[in-house]
Design a protein around this motif. Structure first.
Motif, PDB file in Angstrom:
ATOM      1  N   HIS A   1      41.571  32.395  29.699  1.00  0.00           N
ATOM      2  CA  HIS A   1      40.627  31.844  30.678  1.00  0.00           C
ATOM      3  C   HIS A   1      41.297  30.787  31.553  1.00  0.00           C
ATOM      4  O   HIS A   1      40.938  30.636  32.729  1.00  0.00           O
ATOM      5  CB  HIS A   1      39.415  31.259  29.953  1.00  0.00           C
ATOM      6  N   SER A   2      42.275  30.077  31.019  1.00  0.00           N
ATOM      7  CA  SER A   2      43.010  29.096  31.812  1.00  0.00           C
ATOM      8  C   SER A   2      43.852  29.788  32.879  1.00  0.00           C
ATOM      9  O   SER A   2      43.908  29.345  34.034  1.00  0.00           O
ATOM     10  CB  SER A   2      43.910  28.248  30.911  1.00  0.00           C
ATOM     11  N   LEU A   3      44.522  30.867  32.514  1.00  0.00           N
ATOM     12  CA  LEU A   3      45.319  31.628  33.474  1.00  0.00           C
ATOM     13  C   LEU A   3      44.435  32.233  34.552  1.00  0.00           C
ATOM     14  O   LEU A   3      44.794  32.241  35.741  1.00  0.00           O
ATOM     15  CB  LEU A   3      46.088  32.735  32.756  1.00  0.00           C
ATOM     16  N   SER A   4      43.264  32.715  34.143  1.00  0.00           N
ATOM     17  CA  SER A   4      42.334  33.286  35.121  1.00  0.00           C
ATOM     18  C   SER A   4      41.868  32.223  36.109  1.00  0.00           C
ATOM     19  O   SER A   4      41.794  32.464  37.319  1.00  0.00           O
ATOM     20  CB  SER A   4      41.125  33.900  34.406  1.00  0.00           C
ATOM     21  N   PHE A   5      41.567  31.043  35.587  1.00  0.00           N
ATOM     22  CA  PHE A   5      41.119  29.950  36.448  1.00  0.00           C
ATOM     23  C   PHE A   5      42.224  29.501  37.401  1.00  0.00           C
ATOM     24  O   PHE A   5      41.970  29.129  38.544  1.00  0.00           O
ATOM     25  CB  PHE A   5      40.665  28.780  35.579  1.00  0.00           C
ATOM     26  N   ALA A   6      43.475  29.583  36.922  1.00  0.00           N
ATOM     27  CA  ALA A   6      44.617  29.177  37.747  1.00  0.00           C
ATOM     28  C   ALA A   6      44.979  30.237  38.778  1.00  0.00           C
ATOM     29  O   ALA A   6      45.856  30.004  39.620  1.00  0.00           O
ATOM     30  CB  ALA A   6      45.816  28.877  36.862  1.00  0.00           C
ATOM     31  N   GLY A   7      44.335  31.384  38.710  1.00  0.00           N
ATOM     32  CA  GLY A   7      44.577  32.423  39.704  1.00  0.00           C
ATOM     33  C   GLY A   7      45.695  33.380  39.353  1.00  0.00           C
ATOM     34  O   GLY A   7      46.216  34.079  40.232  1.00  0.00           O
ATOM     35  N   ALA A   8      46.092  33.404  38.083  1.00  0.00           N
ATOM     36  CA  ALA A   8      47.154  34.315  37.662  1.00  0.00           C
ATOM     37  C   ALA A   8      46.719  35.761  37.880  1.00  0.00           C
ATOM     38  O   ALA A   8      45.560  36.107  37.684  1.00  0.00           O
ATOM     39  CB  ALA A   8      47.500  34.081  36.194  1.00  0.00           C
TER      40      ALA A   8
ATOM     41  N   HIS B   1      46.961  40.514  32.759  1.00  0.00           N
ATOM     42  CA  HIS B   1      46.561  41.736  32.060  1.00  0.00           C
ATOM     43  C   HIS B   1      46.913  41.654  30.579  1.00  0.00           C
ATOM     44  O   HIS B   1      46.094  42.022  29.712  1.00  0.00           O
ATOM     45  CB  HIS B   1      47.248  42.944  32.697  1.00  0.00           C
ATOM     46  N   CYS B   2      48.121  41.170  30.269  1.00  0.00           N
ATOM     47  CA  CYS B   2      48.551  41.075  28.872  1.00  0.00           C
ATOM     48  C   CYS B   2      47.688  40.086  28.087  1.00  0.00           C
ATOM     49  O   CYS B   2      47.308  40.359  26.939  1.00  0.00           O
ATOM     50  CB  CYS B   2      50.019  40.655  28.812  1.00  0.00           C
ATOM     51  N   PHE B   3      47.374  38.955  28.711  1.00  0.00           N
ATOM     52  CA  PHE B   3      46.548  37.984  28.010  1.00  0.00           C
ATOM     53  C   PHE B   3      45.107  38.468  27.862  1.00  0.00           C
ATOM     54  O   PHE B   3      44.434  38.134  26.878  1.00  0.00           O
ATOM     55  CB  PHE B   3      46.584  36.631  28.727  1.00  0.00           C
ATOM     56  N   HIS B   4      44.651  39.252  28.837  1.00  0.00           N
ATOM     57  CA  HIS B   4      43.301  39.814  28.713  1.00  0.00           C
ATOM     58  C   HIS B   4      43.250  40.805  27.546  1.00  0.00           C
ATOM     59  O   HIS B   4      42.314  40.794  26.736  1.00  0.00           O
ATOM     60  CB  HIS B   4      42.895  40.508  30.011  1.00  0.00           C
ATOM     61  N   MET B   5      44.273  41.664  27.451  1.00  0.00           N
ATOM     62  CA  MET B   5      44.336  42.587  26.325  1.00  0.00           C
ATOM     63  C   MET B   5      44.447  41.829  25.011  1.00  0.00           C
ATOM     64  O   MET B   5      43.813  42.179  24.010  1.00  0.00           O
ATOM     65  CB  MET B   5      45.521  43.544  26.481  1.00  0.00           C
ATOM     66  N   GLY B   6      45.275  40.775  25.015  1.00  0.00           N
ATOM     67  CA  GLY B   6      45.429  39.976  23.808  1.00  0.00           C
ATOM     68  C   GLY B   6      44.143  39.286  23.412  1.00  0.00           C
ATOM     69  O   GLY B   6      43.806  39.202  22.217  1.00  0.00           O
TER      70      GLY B   6
END
Length: 246
Positions: free
Chosen positions: A84-91, A97-102
């Motif tokens: 969620h932090s990466l998503s908020f940062a605009g990654a 994708h990898c962190f979402h799967m994880g």
């Protein structure tokens, strides 16, 4: 002279639109922050809980069981917070994708790990071995699903979570000592109730953050049960999965 006061709330700042079948839900900035905080604040307590359980462990089998459960709990909250932090940062791209799967895959690991201390440390009348294999095979299949069909069949994904969370609970009917079952049931009910909000992203404001709160409450109930009924009570680990398979 009476005056009518009304407060207008811009709902677009509280929740985004409902995602279509072929796209991911994109939270608003406020929802992003709520998603990060509701699991981020659980990271340190999960490590502290693992530490306290480890200090009270009375046998090598307890140590193994608690490490599996405690580390899964830690990685559940950590992976979720990082995603969620990466998503908020605009990654974007492969990293997100990898962190979402994880983030989704670790849920399967956590469910299996939540069963593991009970199957290792409780007497299930000789069926511990079967249910241990069952829950971890289901976990592996769930992770494979994530890699092959990530978010493609969203409803099927939820069904898989419910199956691995509920089906192995049948083992409870074989418990020779039912202590802790009430807390297990309460935690399970909390998790299943939270799934309603898990599926309401884009419909209810902060639905995903509310789901996170249900996860925390369910995990607390199960942690309490493990710490109360399993830790420090199995010096010889009678009836355990390890003893039965040695």
């Amino acid at each position: 002279m009476k005056r009518n006061f009304s407060i207008s709330v811009d709902m677009s700042k509280l929740k985004n639109r409902r995602a279509r079948h072929d796209e991911h839900y994109q939270p608003t900035d406020m929802e992003h922050i709520a998603n990060m905080l509701t699991h981020g604040i659980c990271i340190i307590p999960s490590l502290y809980g693992l530490k306290t359980m480890h200090e009270r462990a009375s046998s090598p089998t307890e140590v193994i069981a608690l490490l599996i459960y405690g580390m899964a709990l830690f990685f559940l909250f950590t992976t979720s917070t990082l995603y969620h932090s990466l998503s908020f940062a605009g990654a974007k791209g492969l990293l997100k994708h990898c962190f979402h799967m994880g983030d989704r895959a670790v849920i399967y690991v956590f469910i299996a790990a939540s069963y593991t201390p009970w199957l290792l440390l409780k007497d299930f009348g000789g069926v511990s071995h079967f249910f241990m294999w069952l829950v971890w095979v289901m976990c592996v299949l769930g992770i494979l699903y994530q890699f092959l069909f990530h978010s493609k069949y969203k409803s099927l994904e939820v069904i898989f979570y419910l199956m691995i969370g509920i089906c192995p609970a049948y083992a409870i009917t074989h418990m020779t000592d039912p202590s802790g079952v009430q807390e297990l049931a309460i935690g399970g009910i909390i998790y299943v109730s939270g799934v309603v909000f898990f599926k309401c992203d884009g419909i209810i404001p902060f639905a995903h953050a509310i789901w996170h709160c249900f996860v925390f409450l369910g995990a607390f109930s199960h942690f309490y049960a493990i710490n109360t009924y399993l830790v420090g009570k199995h010096g010889a680990t009678q009836g355990s999965f390890v003893s039965n398979t040695a």
